[in-house]
Design a protein around this motif. Structure first.
Motif, PDB file in Angstrom:
ATOM      1  N   ALA A 127       2.896  15.524  -3.899  1.00 46.19           N
ATOM      2  CA  ALA A 127       4.295  15.253  -4.243  1.00 46.19           C
ATOM      3  C   ALA A 127       4.909  14.195  -3.341  1.00 46.19           C
ATOM      4  O   ALA A 127       5.745  13.397  -3.778  1.00 46.19           O
ATOM      5  N   GLU A 128       4.512  14.164  -2.075  1.00 50.34           N
ATOM      6  CA  GLU A 128       5.102  13.215  -1.122  1.00 50.34           C
ATOM      7  C   GLU A 128       4.380  11.854  -1.111  1.00 50.34           C
ATOM      8  O   GLU A 128       4.822  10.935  -0.417  1.00 50.34           O
ATOM      9  N   GLU A 129       3.304  11.729  -1.835  1.00 50.15           N
ATOM     10  CA  GLU A 129       2.519  10.497  -1.803  1.00 50.15           C
ATOM     11  C   GLU A 129       3.013   9.497  -2.854  1.00 50.15           C
ATOM     12  O   GLU A 129       3.411   9.873  -3.960  1.00 50.15           O
ATOM     13  N   GLN A 130       2.947   8.245  -2.478  1.00 49.49           N
ATOM     14  CA  GLN A 130       3.274   7.140  -3.385  1.00 49.49           C
ATOM     15  C   GLN A 130       2.134   6.121  -3.337  1.00 49.49           C
ATOM     16  O   GLN A 130       1.458   5.981  -2.318  1.00 49.49           O
ATOM     17  N   MET A 131       1.943   5.400  -4.438  1.00 51.08           N
ATOM     18  CA  MET A 131       0.851   4.417  -4.504  1.00 51.08           C
ATOM     19  C   MET A 131       1.431   3.006  -4.406  1.00 51.08           C
ATOM     20  O   MET A 131       2.288   2.618  -5.196  1.00 51.08           O
ATOM     21  N   PHE A 132       0.922   2.263  -3.403  1.00 45.89           N
ATOM     22  CA  PHE A 132       1.397   0.907  -3.176  1.00 45.89           C
ATOM     23  C   PHE A 132       0.321  -0.156  -3.467  1.00 45.89           C
ATOM     24  O   PHE A 132       0.643  -1.347  -3.517  1.00 45.89           O
ATOM     25  N   GLY A 133      -0.903   0.264  -3.641  1.00 47.00           N
ATOM     26  CA  GLY A 133      -1.959  -0.714  -3.904  1.00 47.00           C
ATOM     27  C   GLY A 133      -3.248  -0.035  -4.309  1.00 47.00           C
ATOM     28  O   GLY A 133      -3.464   1.152  -4.018  1.00 47.00           O
ATOM     29  N   ILE A 134      -4.090  -0.797  -5.004  1.00 51.62           N
ATOM     30  CA  ILE A 134      -5.358  -0.269  -5.508  1.00 51.62           C
ATOM     31  C   ILE A 134      -6.467  -1.291  -5.281  1.00 51.62           C
ATOM     32  O   ILE A 134      -6.274  -2.500  -5.470  1.00 51.62           O
ATOM     33  N   GLN A 135      -7.629  -0.792  -4.861  1.00 56.00           N
ATOM     34  CA  GLN A 135      -8.868  -1.560  -4.839  1.00 56.00           C
ATOM     35  C   GLN A 135      -9.893  -0.817  -5.686  1.00 56.00           C
ATOM     36  O   GLN A 135     -10.115   0.383  -5.489  1.00 56.00           O
ATOM     37  N   LEU A 136     -10.496  -1.514  -6.615  1.00 59.96           N
ATOM     38  CA  LEU A 136     -11.437  -0.903  -7.552  1.00 59.96           C
ATOM     39  C   LEU A 136     -12.702  -1.750  -7.629  1.00 59.96           C
ATOM     40  O   LEU A 136     -12.639  -2.952  -7.918  1.00 59.96           O
ATOM     41  N   LEU A 137     -13.845  -1.129  -7.360  1.00 59.99           N
ATOM     42  CA  LEU A 137     -15.138  -1.804  -7.409  1.00 59.99           C
ATOM     43  C   LEU A 137     -15.999  -1.149  -8.486  1.00 59.99           C
ATOM     44  O   LEU A 137     -16.179   0.075  -8.482  1.00 59.99           O
ATOM     45  N   LEU A 138     -16.531  -1.953  -9.409  1.00 69.52           N
ATOM     46  CA  LEU A 138     -17.349  -1.465 -10.523  1.00 69.52           C
ATOM     47  C   LEU A 138     -18.696  -2.169 -10.515  1.00 69.52           C
ATOM     48  O   LEU A 138     -18.792  -3.333 -10.100  1.00 69.52           O
TER      49      LEU A 138
END
Length: 309
Positions: A127-138
């Motif tokens: 609940a207290e977490e927020q997302m500010f960025g993503i790194q995705l490797l496929l």
């Protein structure tokens, strides 16, 4: 009574001379200029030898179902992560978040080759977490068959960040081949058909994205996402997961290769003959003028005449 031509044919006139004469020297010079000059002109005008060539082919691309996902949960360096590698997940401890993943590859033109990948990742957050960025490797397998047979493993990397926390990231792009050197025109090219990530390694350095990308970019053949358009959606509801949606297209590629001997000779022959025809026409007119007007003395032998009775 009027007369008209019923048939015509050229008369062959021979001009004879001895071996050591100016006429013989003239003919030798003309022959050299006629057949050697086009070779020099074609060579010096660039493009005589076919050094590289291209062809189009849609590669056989398959998603390997291996991925690493790292999300920044604040601007101070906190993060969460998950991957399909068990050893990586054990290293994450409290930062591990197990998402729901949906993968679909589509063959829209029904030619037996996948045309695009649709990927949905739903990452649970506290609940207290927020997302500010993503790194995705496929990871993908990549195969070519038309000229040389190419079999290799490839990566696709997606990265996006925002100063405003978001609820969803949508990305769309083309998985493009990047060549530093041309391929051979035939044979098997499988030097890069090795795993890009050692799943059996227990060390954190094995899964470091910077190290993986650095080693990957040292190859002569790589793939990258081209024309990526990220869409960052803000306004996440409490306790709702963060969504990653990706559409990766597999386009037709223009492959650069080294042509074989016969293809090179065919191309060179076309360049040579196209110039040779001009020189043949010019020097034939010159020789006709020189010998008809006896500029160089020769003996003229007229064709044999037959008289009708």
């Amino acid at each position: 009574m009027a007369f008209y031509d019923v048939y015509t044919h050229p008369a062959l006139i021979r001009y004879r001379t001895r071996v050591c004469t100016r006429a013989t020297l003239f003919v030798c010079v003309v022959l050299c200029l006629t057949y050697i000059s086009p070779l020099l002109v074609a060579y010096r005008s660039q493009g005589f030898w076919l050094k590289r060539s291209t062809y189009e082919e849609q590669a056989v691309i398959q998603f390997q179902y291996d991925m690493i996902v790292i999300g920044a949960t604040d601007t101070a360096g906190s993060y969460i992560a998950w991957s399909t590698f068990p050893n990586f997940n054990r290293l994450m401890g409290d930062q591990l978040r197990i998402p729901n993943v949906s993968v679909q590859e589509e063959d829209r033109d029904q030619d037996g080759k996948s045309d695009l990948l649709t990927l949905q990742i739903s990452i649970p957050l506290k609940a207290e977490e927020q997302m500010f960025g993503i790194q995705l490797l496929l990871t993908f397998s990549y195969q070519l068959f038309r000229m040389s047979t190419v079999v290799m493993q490839m990566l696709a990397f997606v990265q996006h960040s925002s100063p405003v926390p978001g609820s969803q990231l949508f990305v769309c792009g083309d998985l493009r081949l990047n060549q530093r050197t041309p391929l051979p025109h035939r044979g098997l090219h499988s030097i890069y058909n090795v795993s890009l990530i050692d799943a059996s390694s227990p060390f954190a350095s094995t899964y470091d994205l910077a190290n993986i990308i650095r080693l990957y970019q040292q190859r002569n053949l790589t793939a990258h996402l081209s024309g990526v358009i990220p869409v960052w959606t803000v306004g996440r509801a409490a306790n709702s997961p963060f969504q990653i949606s990706a559409q990766i297209n597999y386009p037709v590629e223009t492959i650069t290769y080294l042509p074989g001997f016969w293809e090179t000779m065919k191309f060179a022959w076309i360049q040579y003959v196209s110039v040779l025809l001009i020189f043949l026409w010019v020097f034939q007119r010159i020789q006709t003028f020189v010998f008809q007007n006896q500029v160089l003395p020769t003996t003229t032998v007229l064709p044999f005449k037959q008289h009708s009775s």
